[in-house]
Design a protein around this motif. Sequence first.
Motif, mmCIF file in Angstrom:
data_model
loop_
_atom_site.group_PDB
_atom_site.id
_atom_site.type_symbol
_atom_site.label_atom_id
_atom_site.label_comp_id
_atom_site.label_asym_id
_atom_site.label_seq_id
_atom_site.Cartn_x
_atom_site.Cartn_y
_atom_site.Cartn_z
ATOM 1 N N VAL A 9 0.959 -1.340 0.454
ATOM 2 C CA VAL A 9 -0.244 0.291 -0.276
ATOM 3 C C VAL A 9 0.947 0.976 0.391
ATOM 4 C CG1 VAL A 9 -2.003 1.789 0.866
ATOM 5 C CG2 VAL A 9 -1.555 -0.982 1.778
ATOM 6 N N PHE A 10 0.480 1.578 -1.034
ATOM 7 C CA PHE A 10 1.592 3.406 -1.123
ATOM 8 C C PHE A 10 0.608 4.764 -0.775
ATOM 9 C CE2 PHE A 10 4.242 0.518 -3.908
ATOM 10 C CZ PHE A 10 4.937 0.835 -3.460
ATOM 11 N N PRO A 11 0.645 5.178 -0.957
ATOM 12 C CA PRO A 11 -0.172 6.050 -0.126
ATOM 13 C C PRO A 11 -0.877 6.849 -1.476
ATOM 14 C CG PRO A 11 2.422 7.023 0.606
ATOM 15 C CD PRO A 11 2.332 5.951 0.015
ATOM 16 N N GLY A 12 -2.195 6.878 -1.932
ATOM 17 C CA GLY A 12 -2.778 7.298 -3.275
ATOM 18 C C GLY A 12 -2.669 5.627 -3.778
ATOM 19 N N SER A 13 -2.801 4.633 -3.144
ATOM 20 C CA SER A 13 -2.833 3.210 -4.769
ATOM 21 C C SER A 13 -3.996 3.589 -3.857
ATOM 22 C CB SER A 13 -2.482 1.912 -3.963
ATOM 23 O OG SER A 13 -0.816 2.142 -3.074
ATOM 24 N N ASN A 14 -4.775 2.590 -5.264
ATOM 25 C CA ASN A 14 -6.546 2.594 -5.021
ATOM 26 C C ASN A 14 -6.991 1.435 -5.200
ATOM 27 O OD1 ASN A 14 -6.600 3.135 -7.498
ATOM 28 N ND2 ASN A 14 -7.453 4.794 -7.502
ATOM 29 N N CYS A 15 -6.618 0.039 -5.649
ATOM 30 C CA CYS A 15 -6.958 -1.357 -5.856
ATOM 31 C C CYS A 15 -6.213 -1.723 -4.960
ATOM 32 C CB CYS A 15 -6.125 -1.576 -7.024
ATOM 33 S SG CYS A 15 -7.185 -0.667 -8.894
ATOM 34 N N GLU A 32 -1.483 -10.384 3.210
ATOM 35 C CA GLU A 32 -2.141 -9.484 4.363
ATOM 36 C C GLU A 32 -1.468 -7.792 3.754
ATOM 37 O OE1 GLU A 32 1.226 -10.339 7.389
ATOM 38 O OE2 GLU A 32 2.611 -8.727 6.148
ATOM 39 N N PHE A 33 -1.938 -6.627 4.043
ATOM 40 C CA PHE A 33 -0.798 -5.209 3.776
ATOM 41 C C PHE A 33 0.481 -4.971 4.142
ATOM 42 C CE2 PHE A 33 -5.615 -4.515 3.313
ATOM 43 C CZ PHE A 33 -6.211 -4.217 1.969
ATOM 44 N N LEU A 34 0.787 -4.855 2.854
ATOM 45 C CA LEU A 34 2.334 -4.868 3.857
ATOM 46 C C LEU A 34 2.732 -2.530 3.636
ATOM 47 C CD1 LEU A 34 4.065 -6.798 1.880
ATOM 48 C CD2 LEU A 34 3.842 -6.480 4.078
ATOM 49 N N TRP A 35 2.700 -2.369 4.299
ATOM 50 C CA TRP A 35 2.631 -0.026 4.184
ATOM 51 C C TRP A 35 3.904 -0.231 2.994
ATOM 52 C CZ3 TRP A 35 0.409 3.721 3.484
ATOM 53 C CH2 TRP A 35 0.163 5.003 3.927
ATOM 54 N N ASN A 39 9.751 -2.878 5.757
ATOM 55 C CA ASN A 39 11.400 -3.570 4.789
ATOM 56 C C ASN A 39 11.373 -4.977 4.726
ATOM 57 O OD1 ASN A 39 12.003 -3.388 7.244
ATOM 58 N ND2 ASN A 39 13.691 -1.367 6.928
ATOM 59 N N ASP A 40 10.084 -5.502 5.200
ATOM 60 C CA ASP A 40 10.281 -6.908 5.939
ATOM 61 C C ASP A 40 9.250 -7.783 4.970
ATOM 62 O OD1 ASP A 40 11.208 -9.414 6.653
ATOM 63 O OD2 ASP A 40 10.029 -8.800 8.677
ATOM 64 N N LEU A 41 10.156 -8.223 3.674
ATOM 65 C CA LEU A 41 8.871 -8.787 2.795
ATOM 66 C C LEU A 41 9.264 -10.632 3.822
ATOM 67 C CD1 LEU A 41 9.738 -7.795 -0.377
ATOM 68 C CD2 LEU A 41 7.856 -6.893 1.351
ATOM 69 N N SER A 42 10.097 -11.155 4.372
ATOM 70 C CA SER A 42 9.775 -12.365 4.783
ATOM 71 C C SER A 42 8.478 -13.198 4.866
ATOM 72 C CB SER A 42 10.994 -12.342 5.772
ATOM 73 O OG SER A 42 10.460 -11.893 7.242
ATOM 74 N N GLY A 43 8.747 -14.259 4.740
ATOM 75 C CA GLY A 43 7.381 -15.394 4.562
ATOM 76 C C GLY A 43 6.009 -14.917 3.943
ATOM 77 N N ILE A 44 6.124 -13.994 2.981
ATOM 78 C CA ILE A 44 6.029 -13.335 1.293
ATOM 79 C C ILE A 44 5.967 -13.951 0.596
ATOM 80 C CG2 ILE A 44 4.795 -11.836 0.452
ATOM 81 C CD1 ILE A 44 4.274 -10.973 2.448
ATOM 82 N N ASP A 45 4.839 -14.947 0.006
ATOM 83 C CA ASP A 45 5.168 -15.701 -1.351
ATOM 84 C C ASP A 45 5.239 -15.859 -2.830
ATOM 85 O OD1 ASP A 45 6.168 -18.477 0.107
ATOM 86 O OD2 ASP A 45 3.714 -17.952 0.958
ATOM 87 N N LEU A 46 3.476 -14.478 -2.269
ATOM 88 C CA LEU A 46 3.884 -14.083 -4.054
ATOM 89 C C LEU A 46 3.515 -12.149 -3.082
ATOM 90 C CD1 LEU A 46 2.810 -12.812 -6.441
ATOM 91 C CD2 LEU A 46 -0.143 -14.236 -5.893
ATOM 92 N N ILE A 70 10.001 0.603 0.813
ATOM 93 C CA ILE A 70 9.916 -0.829 0.817
ATOM 94 C C ILE A 70 10.067 -1.775 -0.853
ATOM 95 C CG2 ILE A 70 7.584 -1.023 -0.579
ATOM 96 C CD1 ILE A 70 6.497 -3.001 1.223
ATOM 97 N N MET A 71 10.634 -0.758 -1.689
ATOM 98 C CA MET A 71 11.069 -1.201 -3.308
ATOM 99 C C MET A 71 12.465 -1.644 -2.720
ATOM 100 S SD MET A 71 8.525 -0.567 -5.319
ATOM 101 C CE MET A 71 9.587 -1.067 -6.661
ATOM 102 N N ASN A 72 13.092 -1.297 -1.436
ATOM 103 C CA ASN A 72 14.785 -1.595 -1.745
ATOM 104 C C ASN A 72 14.919 -3.295 -1.300
ATOM 105 O OD1 ASN A 72 16.465 0.137 -1.935
ATOM 106 N ND2 ASN A 72 16.665 1.512 0.185
#
Lengths: 233, 80
Positions: A9-15, A32-35, A39-46, A70-72
Amino acid sequence: MPKKIGVIVFPGSNCDHDAYHAMKHIMNVETEFLWHKDNDLSGIDLLIIPGGFSYGDYLRSGAIARFSPIMNAVQDYVKKGYPVLGICNGFQILLEAGLLPGAMLHNEKLRFICKNVYLRVESTRSPFTGALENGQVLTIPVSHGEGNYFIDKKGVQKLEEKEQIAFRYCTEEGHITQEANINGSVSNIAGITNEQGNVLGMMPHPERAMESILGLTDGIPFFESVLHKLEIA
Amino acid sequence: MYKAKVNVTLRNSILDPKGKAAHHALQNLGLKSVKDVRIGKFIELNINAASKDEAYLLAETACAKLLANEVMEDFHITIE
Protein backbone atom coordinates in the motif's frame (compact mmCIF):
# COMPACT_ATOMS: atom_id res chain seq x y z
CA MET A 1 3.45 -22.82 6.97
CA PRO A 2 0.44 -21.59 5.02
CA LYS A 3 1.36 -19.60 1.93
CA LYS A 4 0.94 -15.88 2.12
CA ILE A 5 0.37 -13.05 -0.36
CA GLY A 6 1.45 -9.46 0.35
CA VAL A 7 -0.22 -6.38 -1.15
CA ILE A 8 1.85 -3.18 -0.94
CA VAL A 9 0.00 0.00 0.00
CA PHE A 10 1.48 3.33 -1.13
CA PRO A 11 -0.08 6.71 -0.38
CA GLY A 12 -2.48 6.93 -3.32
CA SER A 13 -2.89 3.21 -4.02
CA ASN A 14 -6.57 2.57 -4.70
CA CYS A 15 -6.80 -1.02 -5.94
CA ASP A 16 -5.11 -2.45 -2.85
CA HIS A 17 -8.41 -3.53 -1.31
CA ASP A 18 -9.61 -5.05 -4.60
CA ALA A 19 -6.44 -7.13 -4.79
CA TYR A 20 -6.71 -8.10 -1.12
CA HIS A 21 -10.37 -9.11 -1.51
CA ALA A 22 -9.68 -11.09 -4.69
CA MET A 23 -6.81 -13.02 -3.10
CA LYS A 24 -8.19 -13.55 0.39
CA HIS A 25 -11.90 -14.02 -0.17
CA ILE A 26 -12.10 -15.40 -3.69
CA MET A 27 -8.84 -17.31 -4.12
CA ASN A 28 -8.85 -18.13 -0.37
CA VAL A 29 -5.16 -17.48 0.26
CA GLU A 30 -3.89 -15.76 3.38
CA THR A 31 -3.18 -12.16 2.38
CA GLU A 32 -1.85 -9.12 4.19
CA PHE A 33 -1.28 -5.45 3.46
CA LEU A 34 2.29 -4.12 3.55
CA TRP A 35 2.79 -0.40 4.17
CA HIS A 36 5.27 1.25 1.79
CA LYS A 37 7.52 2.07 4.76
CA ASP A 38 7.86 -1.61 5.71
CA ASN A 39 11.07 -3.29 4.67
CA ASP A 40 10.49 -6.90 5.62
CA LEU A 41 9.11 -9.28 3.02
CA SER A 42 9.94 -12.49 4.85
CA GLY A 43 7.16 -15.05 4.73
CA ILE A 44 5.60 -13.49 1.62
CA ASP A 45 5.23 -16.00 -1.22
CA LEU A 46 3.76 -13.64 -3.81
CA LEU A 47 3.93 -9.86 -3.79
CA ILE A 48 1.31 -7.73 -5.50
CA ILE A 49 1.92 -4.06 -6.31
CA PRO A 50 -1.60 -2.78 -6.86
CA GLY A 51 -3.08 -0.06 -9.04
CA GLY A 52 -3.87 3.50 -8.12
CA PHE A 53 -2.12 6.84 -8.19
CA SER A 54 0.83 6.47 -5.83
CA TYR A 55 2.06 9.93 -4.80
CA GLY A 56 -0.56 11.46 -7.07
CA ASP A 57 1.42 10.38 -10.13
CA TYR A 58 3.62 13.45 -9.50
CA LEU A 59 6.50 13.83 -11.96
CA ARG A 60 5.67 10.54 -13.75
CA SER A 61 3.50 7.64 -12.66
CA GLY A 62 5.48 5.41 -10.34
CA ALA A 63 8.52 7.71 -10.30
CA ILE A 64 8.29 8.66 -6.63
CA ALA A 65 6.92 5.36 -5.33
CA ARG A 66 10.01 3.59 -6.54
CA PHE A 67 11.98 5.41 -3.83
CA SER A 68 9.69 4.22 -1.01
CA PRO A 69 11.59 2.19 1.62
CA ILE A 70 9.85 -1.06 0.70
CA MET A 71 11.22 -0.89 -2.85
CA ASN A 72 14.73 -1.78 -1.64
CA ALA A 73 13.28 -4.93 -0.14
CA VAL A 74 11.41 -5.56 -3.40
CA GLN A 75 14.69 -5.35 -5.37
CA ASP A 76 16.22 -8.04 -3.11
CA TYR A 77 13.03 -10.10 -3.23
CA VAL A 78 13.14 -10.13 -7.03
CA LYS A 79 16.86 -10.96 -7.07
CA LYS A 80 16.16 -13.97 -4.87
CA GLY A 81 13.67 -15.16 -7.48
CA TYR A 82 10.43 -14.51 -5.60
CA PRO A 83 7.38 -13.58 -7.71
CA VAL A 84 6.10 -10.01 -8.04
CA LEU A 85 2.93 -9.00 -9.88
CA GLY A 86 2.45 -5.32 -10.72
CA ILE A 87 -0.98 -4.25 -11.88
CA CYS A 88 -1.53 -0.88 -13.61
CA ASN A 89 0.26 1.64 -11.33
CA GLY A 90 2.15 -1.39 -10.01
CA PHE A 91 3.41 -2.03 -13.56
CA GLN A 92 4.43 1.64 -13.85
CA ILE A 93 6.34 1.42 -10.55
CA LEU A 94 8.17 -1.73 -11.70
CA LEU A 95 9.21 0.08 -14.91
CA GLU A 96 10.47 3.11 -12.98
CA ALA A 97 12.33 0.81 -10.58
CA GLY A 98 14.10 -0.82 -13.50
CA LEU A 99 12.67 -4.24 -12.63
CA LEU A 100 11.00 -4.37 -16.03
CA PRO A 101 12.27 -2.79 -19.27
CA GLY A 102 10.64 0.15 -21.05
CA ALA A 103 8.55 3.13 -19.93
CA MET A 104 4.96 4.30 -19.87
CA LEU A 105 3.70 7.25 -21.92
CA HIS A 106 0.34 9.03 -21.82
CA ASN A 107 -2.33 7.21 -23.79
CA GLU A 108 -1.98 8.11 -27.45
CA LYS A 109 -5.36 9.87 -27.54
CA LEU A 110 -4.76 11.44 -24.09
CA ARG A 111 -8.07 10.15 -22.71
CA PHE A 112 -8.29 8.16 -19.52
CA ILE A 113 -9.58 4.75 -20.63
CA CYS A 114 -11.85 2.72 -18.37
CA LYS A 115 -13.40 -0.24 -20.15
CA ASN A 116 -13.29 -3.99 -20.66
CA VAL A 117 -10.69 -5.13 -23.18
CA TYR A 118 -9.62 -8.40 -24.76
CA LEU A 119 -6.18 -9.75 -23.98
CA ARG A 120 -4.41 -12.53 -25.83
CA VAL A 121 -2.02 -14.76 -23.91
CA GLU A 122 1.26 -14.42 -25.83
CA SER A 123 3.58 -16.54 -23.74
CA THR A 124 3.13 -19.26 -21.16
CA ARG A 125 6.81 -19.30 -20.26
CA SER A 126 6.45 -17.59 -16.87
CA PRO A 127 4.53 -19.10 -13.97
CA PHE A 128 2.06 -16.20 -14.13
CA THR A 129 0.56 -17.49 -17.37
CA GLY A 130 1.94 -21.03 -17.23
CA ALA A 131 -1.41 -22.73 -16.75
CA LEU A 132 -3.15 -20.66 -19.45
CA GLU A 133 -2.98 -21.47 -23.14
CA ASN A 134 -1.07 -19.61 -25.82
CA GLY A 135 -3.59 -17.60 -27.83
CA GLN A 136 -6.25 -17.79 -25.12
CA VAL A 137 -8.37 -14.61 -24.99
CA LEU A 138 -9.32 -13.08 -21.63
CA THR A 139 -11.73 -10.21 -21.00
CA ILE A 140 -10.26 -7.92 -18.35
CA PRO A 141 -10.94 -4.25 -17.55
CA VAL A 142 -8.38 -1.48 -17.97
CA SER A 143 -8.44 1.85 -16.16
CA HIS A 144 -5.54 4.15 -16.92
CA GLY A 145 -4.38 7.43 -18.42
CA GLU A 146 -0.74 6.42 -18.85
CA GLY A 147 -0.73 2.94 -20.30
CA ASN A 148 0.99 3.57 -23.60
CA TYR A 149 3.88 1.16 -23.25
CA PHE A 150 7.09 2.30 -24.92
CA ILE A 151 10.33 0.52 -25.65
CA ASP A 152 12.71 0.95 -28.59
CA LYS A 153 12.82 -1.47 -31.53
CA LYS A 154 15.73 -3.42 -30.14
CA GLY A 155 13.88 -3.72 -26.85
CA VAL A 156 10.75 -5.16 -28.48
CA GLN A 157 12.90 -7.63 -30.38
CA LYS A 158 14.50 -8.79 -27.18
CA LEU A 159 11.12 -9.11 -25.44
CA GLU A 160 9.92 -11.26 -28.33
CA GLU A 161 13.04 -13.42 -28.46
CA LYS A 162 12.95 -14.11 -24.74
CA GLU A 163 9.16 -14.64 -24.76
CA GLN A 164 8.67 -11.84 -22.26
CA ILE A 165 5.46 -10.50 -23.78
CA ALA A 166 2.75 -12.03 -21.62
CA PHE A 167 -0.36 -10.25 -22.99
CA ARG A 168 -1.31 -8.20 -26.04
CA TYR A 169 -4.47 -6.17 -26.64
CA CYS A 170 -6.56 -8.01 -29.25
CA THR A 171 -10.03 -8.25 -30.78
CA GLU A 172 -12.73 -10.49 -29.33
CA GLU A 173 -11.58 -13.20 -31.76
CA GLY A 174 -7.97 -12.83 -30.66
CA HIS A 175 -6.60 -10.84 -33.60
CA ILE A 176 -3.88 -8.31 -32.90
CA THR A 177 -5.05 -5.18 -34.75
CA GLN A 178 -4.40 -1.48 -34.55
CA GLU A 179 -8.04 -0.86 -33.54
CA ALA A 180 -7.65 -3.24 -30.61
CA ASN A 181 -4.61 -1.31 -29.42
CA ILE A 182 -6.51 0.95 -27.02
CA ASN A 183 -3.68 3.21 -25.85
CA GLY A 184 -1.03 3.17 -28.57
CA SER A 185 1.32 0.70 -26.87
CA VAL A 186 4.27 -0.58 -28.87
CA SER A 187 3.29 -3.87 -30.52
CA ASN A 188 -0.10 -3.94 -28.65
CA ILE A 189 1.75 -4.85 -25.45
CA ALA A 190 -0.47 -5.09 -22.36
CA GLY A 191 1.83 -7.05 -20.06
CA ILE A 192 5.45 -8.19 -19.89
CA THR A 193 7.68 -10.26 -17.64
CA ASN A 194 11.33 -9.82 -16.80
CA GLU A 195 13.86 -12.15 -18.39
CA GLN A 196 13.84 -14.52 -15.41
CA GLY A 197 10.04 -14.70 -15.51
CA ASN A 198 9.45 -13.89 -11.83
CA VAL A 199 8.16 -10.35 -12.37
CA LEU A 200 5.00 -9.60 -14.36
CA GLY A 201 3.67 -6.11 -15.05
CA MET A 202 0.29 -5.64 -16.70
CA MET A 203 -1.95 -2.62 -17.29
CA PRO A 204 -5.31 -4.50 -17.16
CA HIS A 205 -6.88 -5.31 -13.79
CA PRO A 206 -7.52 -9.05 -13.34
CA GLU A 207 -8.49 -8.42 -9.69
CA ARG A 208 -11.53 -6.54 -10.99
CA ALA A 209 -12.75 -9.54 -12.99
CA MET A 210 -13.37 -12.06 -10.22
CA GLU A 211 -17.12 -12.22 -9.57
CA SER A 212 -19.97 -12.87 -12.01
CA ILE A 213 -22.26 -10.56 -10.04
CA LEU A 214 -19.88 -7.74 -11.01
CA GLY A 215 -19.82 -8.77 -14.66
CA LEU A 216 -16.49 -10.47 -15.40
CA THR A 217 -14.72 -13.60 -14.18
CA ASP A 218 -11.65 -14.03 -16.42
CA GLY A 219 -9.42 -12.87 -13.57
CA ILE A 220 -10.08 -16.25 -11.93
CA PRO A 221 -8.31 -18.46 -14.50
CA PHE A 222 -5.44 -15.97 -14.51
CA PHE A 223 -4.99 -16.08 -10.73
CA GLU A 224 -5.56 -19.85 -10.72
CA SER A 225 -2.62 -20.09 -13.12
CA VAL A 226 -0.50 -17.77 -10.95
CA LEU A 227 -1.28 -19.54 -7.69
CA HIS A 228 -1.11 -23.06 -9.11
CA LYS A 229 2.19 -22.54 -10.95
CA LEU A 230 3.76 -20.82 -7.95
CA GLU A 231 2.45 -23.64 -5.75
CA ILE A 232 0.65 -21.19 -3.50
CA ALA A 233 -2.80 -22.78 -3.84
CA MET B 1 24.05 28.92 -3.85
CA TYR B 2 23.44 27.98 -7.47
CA LYS B 3 20.22 27.68 -9.36
CA ALA B 4 19.86 24.78 -11.78
CA LYS B 5 17.22 25.20 -14.44
CA VAL B 6 16.21 21.87 -15.86
CA ASN B 7 14.15 21.22 -18.97
CA VAL B 8 12.79 17.73 -19.42
CA THR B 9 11.35 16.91 -22.83
CA LEU B 10 10.10 13.80 -24.55
CA ARG B 11 12.68 12.34 -26.94
CA ASN B 12 12.23 13.62 -30.49
CA SER B 13 11.45 10.14 -31.76
CA ILE B 14 8.47 9.88 -29.38
CA LEU B 15 5.05 11.22 -30.26
CA ASP B 16 4.00 13.98 -27.88
CA PRO B 17 0.19 13.87 -27.82
CA LYS B 18 -0.12 16.91 -25.52
CA GLY B 19 2.08 18.96 -27.86
CA LYS B 20 0.04 17.72 -30.80
CA ALA B 21 -3.24 18.74 -29.14
CA ALA B 22 -1.83 22.19 -28.29
CA HIS B 23 -0.61 22.50 -31.88
CA HIS B 24 -4.11 21.80 -33.20
CA ALA B 25 -5.53 24.45 -30.89
CA LEU B 26 -2.94 27.00 -32.09
CA GLN B 27 -3.86 26.20 -35.70
CA ASN B 28 -7.51 26.83 -34.83
CA LEU B 29 -6.46 30.14 -33.27
CA GLY B 30 -5.11 31.12 -36.67
CA LEU B 31 -1.43 30.85 -35.73
CA LYS B 32 -0.72 28.83 -38.84
CA SER B 33 2.99 29.49 -38.86
CA VAL B 34 3.48 27.45 -35.69
CA LYS B 35 4.65 24.21 -37.24
CA ASP B 36 5.25 22.01 -34.23
CA VAL B 37 4.71 22.02 -30.46
CA ARG B 38 6.56 19.92 -27.91
CA ILE B 39 5.55 20.11 -24.27
CA GLY B 40 7.91 19.28 -21.45
CA LYS B 41 8.61 20.08 -17.81
CA PHE B 42 10.60 22.92 -16.31
CA ILE B 43 12.19 22.28 -12.92
CA GLU B 44 14.28 24.62 -10.74
CA LEU B 45 16.73 23.32 -8.16
CA ASN B 46 18.46 25.51 -5.60
CA ILE B 47 21.75 23.82 -4.93
CA ASN B 48 24.26 24.43 -2.20
CA ALA B 49 27.56 23.62 -3.90
CA ALA B 50 31.17 24.83 -3.84
CA SER B 51 31.38 25.41 -7.58
CA LYS B 52 29.33 25.63 -10.73
CA ASP B 53 30.70 22.29 -11.88
CA GLU B 54 29.72 20.61 -8.64
CA ALA B 55 26.22 22.07 -8.92
CA TYR B 56 25.96 20.78 -12.47
CA LEU B 57 27.02 17.27 -11.44
CA LEU B 58 24.46 17.26 -8.63
CA ALA B 59 21.69 18.40 -10.97
CA GLU B 60 22.76 15.78 -13.50
CA THR B 61 22.50 13.03 -10.87
CA ALA B 62 19.05 14.32 -9.84
CA CYS B 63 17.91 14.19 -13.48
CA ALA B 64 19.31 10.77 -14.23
CA LYS B 65 17.94 9.21 -11.05
CA LEU B 66 14.56 10.87 -10.68
CA LEU B 67 13.61 13.98 -12.64
CA ALA B 68 13.81 12.42 -16.09
CA ASN B 69 13.22 8.90 -17.36
CA GLU B 70 15.89 8.46 -20.00
CA VAL B 71 13.97 5.66 -21.70
CA MET B 72 11.64 8.32 -23.11
CA GLU B 73 12.92 11.75 -22.03
CA ASP B 74 15.94 14.01 -22.52
CA PHE B 75 17.03 16.68 -20.06
CA HIS B 76 18.94 19.92 -20.42
CA ILE B 77 20.53 21.74 -17.46
CA THR B 78 21.70 25.34 -17.16
CA ILE B 79 23.36 26.59 -13.98
CA GLU B 80 23.06 30.19 -12.81
